[in-house]
Design a protein around this motif. Sequence first.
Motif, PDB file in Angstrom:
ATOM      1  N   GLN A 251       0.871  -1.176   0.000  1.00  0.00           N
ATOM      2  CA  GLN A 251       0.000   0.000   0.000  1.00  0.00           C
ATOM      3  C   GLN A 251       0.911   1.231   0.000  1.00  0.00           C
ATOM      4  O   GLN A 251       1.585   1.512   0.985  1.00  0.00           O
ATOM      5  CB  GLN A 251      -0.920  -0.016   1.222  1.00  0.00           C
ATOM      6  CG  GLN A 251      -2.043  -1.045   1.142  1.00  0.00           C
ATOM      7  CD  GLN A 251      -3.031  -0.751   0.011  1.00  0.00           C
ATOM      8  OE1 GLN A 251      -3.347   0.399  -0.280  1.00  0.00           O
ATOM      9  NE2 GLN A 251      -3.517  -1.806  -0.638  1.00  0.00           N
ATOM     10  N   VAL A 252       0.933   1.938  -1.119  1.00  0.00           N
ATOM     11  CA  VAL A 252       1.868   3.061  -1.288  1.00  0.00           C
ATOM     12  C   VAL A 252       1.135   4.381  -1.052  1.00  0.00           C
ATOM     13  O   VAL A 252       0.089   4.639  -1.645  1.00  0.00           O
ATOM     14  CB  VAL A 252       2.477   3.039  -2.709  1.00  0.00           C
ATOM     15  CG1 VAL A 252       3.389   4.237  -2.929  1.00  0.00           C
ATOM     16  CG2 VAL A 252       3.244   1.734  -2.936  1.00  0.00           C
ATOM     17  N   TRP A 253       1.706   5.197  -0.179  1.00  0.00           N
ATOM     18  CA  TRP A 253       1.119   6.516   0.099  1.00  0.00           C
ATOM     19  C   TRP A 253       1.424   7.475  -1.055  1.00  0.00           C
ATOM     20  O   TRP A 253       2.548   7.529  -1.562  1.00  0.00           O
ATOM     21  CB  TRP A 253       1.679   7.100   1.387  1.00  0.00           C
ATOM     22  CG  TRP A 253       1.095   6.464   2.621  1.00  0.00           C
ATOM     23  CD1 TRP A 253       1.655   5.492   3.399  1.00  0.00           C
ATOM     24  CD2 TRP A 253      -0.185   6.756   3.204  1.00  0.00           C
ATOM     25  NE1 TRP A 253       0.814   5.158   4.434  1.00  0.00           N
ATOM     26  CE2 TRP A 253      -0.328   5.914   4.338  1.00  0.00           C
ATOM     27  CE3 TRP A 253      -1.219   7.643   2.877  1.00  0.00           C
ATOM     28  CZ2 TRP A 253      -1.467   5.941   5.147  1.00  0.00           C
ATOM     29  CZ3 TRP A 253      -2.356   7.667   3.684  1.00  0.00           C
ATOM     30  CH2 TRP A 253      -2.476   6.828   4.805  1.00  0.00           C
ATOM     31  N   VAL A 254       0.408   8.232  -1.437  1.00  0.00           N
ATOM     32  CA  VAL A 254       0.555   9.279  -2.454  1.00  0.00           C
ATOM     33  C   VAL A 254       0.159  10.616  -1.825  1.00  0.00           C
ATOM     34  O   VAL A 254      -0.873  10.706  -1.156  1.00  0.00           O
ATOM     35  CB  VAL A 254      -0.341   8.998  -3.688  1.00  0.00           C
ATOM     36  CG1 VAL A 254      -0.213  10.112  -4.722  1.00  0.00           C
ATOM     37  CG2 VAL A 254       0.015   7.647  -4.312  1.00  0.00           C
ATOM     38  N   ALA A 255       0.997  11.623  -2.014  1.00  0.00           N
ATOM     39  CA  ALA A 255       0.698  12.971  -1.537  1.00  0.00           C
ATOM     40  C   ALA A 255       0.450  13.864  -2.744  1.00  0.00           C
ATOM     41  O   ALA A 255       1.061  13.675  -3.807  1.00  0.00           O
ATOM     42  CB  ALA A 255       1.863  13.517  -0.712  1.00  0.00           C
ATOM     43  N   ALA A 256      -0.444  14.839  -2.592  1.00  0.00           N
ATOM     44  CA  ALA A 256      -0.798  15.728  -3.708  1.00  0.00           C
ATOM     45  C   ALA A 256      -0.432  17.176  -3.394  1.00  0.00           C
ATOM     46  O   ALA A 256      -0.786  17.692  -2.324  1.00  0.00           O
ATOM     47  CB  ALA A 256      -2.293  15.620  -3.995  1.00  0.00           C
ATOM     48  N   TYR A 257       0.277  17.785  -4.332  1.00  0.00           N
ATOM     49  CA  TYR A 257       0.630  19.211  -4.230  1.00  0.00           C
ATOM     50  C   TYR A 257      -0.080  19.975  -5.342  1.00  0.00           C
ATOM     51  O   TYR A 257      -0.464  19.395  -6.367  1.00  0.00           O
ATOM     52  CB  TYR A 257       2.149  19.395  -4.319  1.00  0.00           C
ATOM     53  CG  TYR A 257       2.848  18.949  -3.055  1.00  0.00           C
ATOM     54  CD1 TYR A 257       3.235  19.870  -2.088  1.00  0.00           C
ATOM     55  CD2 TYR A 257       3.081  17.596  -2.813  1.00  0.00           C
ATOM     56  CE1 TYR A 257       3.851  19.465  -0.916  1.00  0.00           C
ATOM     57  CE2 TYR A 257       3.689  17.172  -1.638  1.00  0.00           C
ATOM     58  CZ  TYR A 257       4.074  18.111  -0.695  1.00  0.00           C
ATOM     59  OH  TYR A 257       4.668  17.699   0.475  1.00  0.00           O
ATOM     60  N   TYR A 258      -0.232  21.270  -5.133  1.00  0.00           N
ATOM     61  CA  TYR A 258      -1.067  22.087  -6.022  1.00  0.00           C
ATOM     62  C   TYR A 258      -0.287  23.298  -6.509  1.00  0.00           C
ATOM     63  O   TYR A 258       0.372  23.986  -5.719  1.00  0.00           O
ATOM     64  CB  TYR A 258      -2.299  22.543  -5.243  1.00  0.00           C
ATOM     65  CG  TYR A 258      -3.302  23.379  -6.018  1.00  0.00           C
ATOM     66  CD1 TYR A 258      -3.927  22.887  -7.157  1.00  0.00           C
ATOM     67  CD2 TYR A 258      -3.663  24.653  -5.558  1.00  0.00           C
ATOM     68  CE1 TYR A 258      -4.869  23.645  -7.838  1.00  0.00           C
ATOM     69  CE2 TYR A 258      -4.608  25.416  -6.236  1.00  0.00           C
ATOM     70  CZ  TYR A 258      -5.208  24.905  -7.372  1.00  0.00           C
ATOM     71  OH  TYR A 258      -6.150  25.664  -8.040  1.00  0.00           O
TER      72      TYR A 258
ATOM     73  N   ASP B  87       5.859  10.603   3.940  1.00  0.00           N
ATOM     74  CA  ASP B  87       5.909   9.757   5.151  1.00  0.00           C
ATOM     75  C   ASP B  87       5.033   8.522   4.999  1.00  0.00           C
ATOM     76  O   ASP B  87       3.947   8.584   4.414  1.00  0.00           O
ATOM     77  CB  ASP B  87       5.435  10.560   6.378  1.00  0.00           C
ATOM     78  CG  ASP B  87       6.423  11.654   6.752  1.00  0.00           C
ATOM     79  OD1 ASP B  87       7.551  11.622   6.223  1.00  0.00           O
ATOM     80  OD2 ASP B  87       6.063  12.533   7.559  1.00  0.00           O
ATOM     81  N   GLY B  88       5.515   7.416   5.535  1.00  0.00           N
ATOM     82  CA  GLY B  88       4.772   6.164   5.488  1.00  0.00           C
ATOM     83  C   GLY B  88       5.281   5.209   4.428  1.00  0.00           C
ATOM     84  O   GLY B  88       4.992   4.012   4.466  1.00  0.00           O
ATOM     85  N   ASN B  89       6.053   5.713   3.457  1.00  0.00           N
ATOM     86  CA  ASN B  89       6.606   4.856   2.402  1.00  0.00           C
ATOM     87  C   ASN B  89       8.044   4.474   2.722  1.00  0.00           C
ATOM     88  O   ASN B  89       8.782   5.266   3.316  1.00  0.00           O
ATOM     89  CB  ASN B  89       6.578   5.575   1.046  1.00  0.00           C
ATOM     90  CG  ASN B  89       5.168   5.681   0.495  1.00  0.00           C
ATOM     91  OD1 ASN B  89       4.298   4.890   0.832  1.00  0.00           O
ATOM     92  ND2 ASN B  89       4.938   6.681  -0.360  1.00  0.00           N
TER      93      ASN B  89
ATOM     94  N   SER C 190      12.189   2.254  -1.204  1.00  0.00           N
ATOM     95  CA  SER C 190      11.936   1.843  -2.591  1.00  0.00           C
ATOM     96  C   SER C 190      10.665   2.486  -3.142  1.00  0.00           C
ATOM     97  O   SER C 190      10.610   2.846  -4.323  1.00  0.00           O
ATOM     98  CB  SER C 190      11.846   0.317  -2.702  1.00  0.00           C
ATOM     99  OG  SER C 190      10.734  -0.157  -1.961  1.00  0.00           O
ATOM    100  N   THR C 191       9.635   2.637  -2.322  1.00  0.00           N
ATOM    101  CA  THR C 191       8.391   3.235  -2.840  1.00  0.00           C
ATOM    102  C   THR C 191       8.477   4.769  -2.880  1.00  0.00           C
ATOM    103  O   THR C 191       7.868   5.402  -3.734  1.00  0.00           O
ATOM    104  CB  THR C 191       7.163   2.778  -2.030  1.00  0.00           C
ATOM    105  OG1 THR C 191       7.425   2.922  -0.634  1.00  0.00           O
ATOM    106  CG2 THR C 191       6.832   1.341  -2.322  1.00  0.00           C
ATOM    107  N   ARG C 192       9.266   5.355  -1.999  1.00  0.00           N
ATOM    108  CA  ARG C 192       9.515   6.802  -2.117  1.00  0.00           C
ATOM    109  C   ARG C 192      10.173   7.116  -3.463  1.00  0.00           C
ATOM    110  O   ARG C 192       9.902   8.130  -4.097  1.00  0.00           O
ATOM    111  CB  ARG C 192      10.459   7.269  -0.994  1.00  0.00           C
ATOM    112  CG  ARG C 192       9.769   7.653   0.310  1.00  0.00           C
ATOM    113  CD  ARG C 192      10.802   8.117   1.342  1.00  0.00           C
ATOM    114  NE  ARG C 192      10.174   8.566   2.563  1.00  0.00           N
ATOM    115  CZ  ARG C 192       9.921   9.848   2.873  1.00  0.00           C
ATOM    116  NH1 ARG C 192      10.266  10.807   2.043  1.00  0.00           N
ATOM    117  NH2 ARG C 192       9.332  10.179   4.012  1.00  0.00           N
TER     118      ARG C 192
END
Length: 548
Positions: free
Chosen positions: A111-118, A137-139, A142-144
């Motif tokens: 389960q890979v965390w995705v963050a959104a910027y605008y 954070d949370g990844n 390798s997933t970062r």
Amino acid sequence: MPQAPFSLPYKHPFIPDKNYKKSVAYFSMEFAVDQALKIYSGGLGFLAGSHMRSVYALKQNLIGIGMLWKNGYYDQGRKADGSMQPEFHEKIYHYLQDTGIRYQIPILGKQVWVAAYYLPPDTFQSAPLFLLTTDTDGNDTSTRAISYSLYDADVTMKVAQCMVLGIGGARLLEELKYEPQVYHFNEAHAVSAVFYLYKKLGKVADVKKKVVFTTHTPEEAGNEKHNMQFLEGLGFFSGLSLDVVRKISGNTGDVFNHSLAALTLSRKANGVSKLHGEVSRSMWKAYPKIAPIDHITNAQNNTYWVDKTLEKARLTKDVETISSRKKELKTVLFKTVADQCGKLFDPDVLTIVWARRFAAYKRPDMLVWDIERLKKILSNTDQPVQIIWAGKPYPKDDGAINTFNHLFYLSHHYNNMAVLTGYELALSKLLKDGSDVWLNTPVVTREASGTSGMTAAMNASLNLSTYDGWICEFAKDGENSFILPVAEGNDINKTDCDNLLDKLENEVIPTYYENHKKWQEMVLNSMNDVSEEFNSDRMAREYYEKLY
């Protein structure tokens, strides 16, 4: 100043123009909206950036969804001897707004965390852009790294990047509580989103109602393909069985063609020039279930690219001001040449530029294939010539890097030959402003559109080109450009090289030095002919009229 908190549900910040009310989410792996935001590699990004600027100017109801690449594409550094080497440096953008949105998508069984910027529209006068990253954070490490470098060379990582854009982009819209009427995929990178949508909507017809697709690839072999089981293991199909995937995507057997799936699950598609539309229809005609393929010719945003003094002179047909301003702009470019190469170029001398992505089919080194003839041109003091190359090869393309470095080493022997690094928006602008001739040498039918010559023409540079892509809709040989005949026979490389050197020796150089009036007329014709038809405002209008 502290940024205002991001509020949900998201509302488009424009009051849309009545002609552009339909809501669109535009998915692209890269956007070149400003030199300060390094999330692009080349033409696809330049195109998307110009499109987003026209969305802003025309007040269209469209948002962009892309990726926030920690290291960008790469920085084009130099080794100790001055030859190029790819470098990867972290970029931090304080002007991006953290939406606070975080969600997970399954990739590679994690389960890979995705963050959104605008990126708010007023920052760079573009459509509102949402940029996704897994560097949060949370990844794990390798997933970062999925969102570190655009077009990662590792195949698993690159597909994971496409999944963050596609599935992650579709999930973002849910988090925003924003339901666009149209999902527009600029190339097939985001095609994983169609399987996510199918799972949600349940019917192919409902997916097709929403999805449109732009293809940029003019040959079948260039379309990305992967083993279906490999993609299934990554989570690419959002848990759909491979039987269902085959049934709905037009793919059979174990090979998944990303563009074929995008074409099959779209209601409409387009090529990016008239010629490319024809090539695409021919290329895909064996697949009766695909979307109809029209064409919308690529264009560039002249508000961003055009020098204001040149544009004012174009409108008043003031060819003398165009000529004098051109020399001023050449002087500015030549400061960069002196800084990087230790060579003092002369603004009175005919200056030829080849600058774009370094790739084998674009044949960046064609001028040096017949080195004896080129030497004669470079050593002619009565009608002197200066040549500049610039462009980024793919960082793992050793062949293209070797070509770049071969030209760099060769340039040591000539005071009037320069090879520049750092080909991004800012240098591209300098080169368009400071070139007299914009050289374009792709193998014919291999360049879907090409756009660098458009912005060169906008800035009083004449195209010298093979007859391919957008050039076919623009060029009138000897009137607004210099065009090579289409090469035939067994050795098109030799024919094109011979024709290029003939054209330089017999037409381009003599016209510049012996027939200044004709040169000025050609430049004005070129500027006028590119101004409306190849301005991205026209393109952005056509996307609403023809595709959305």
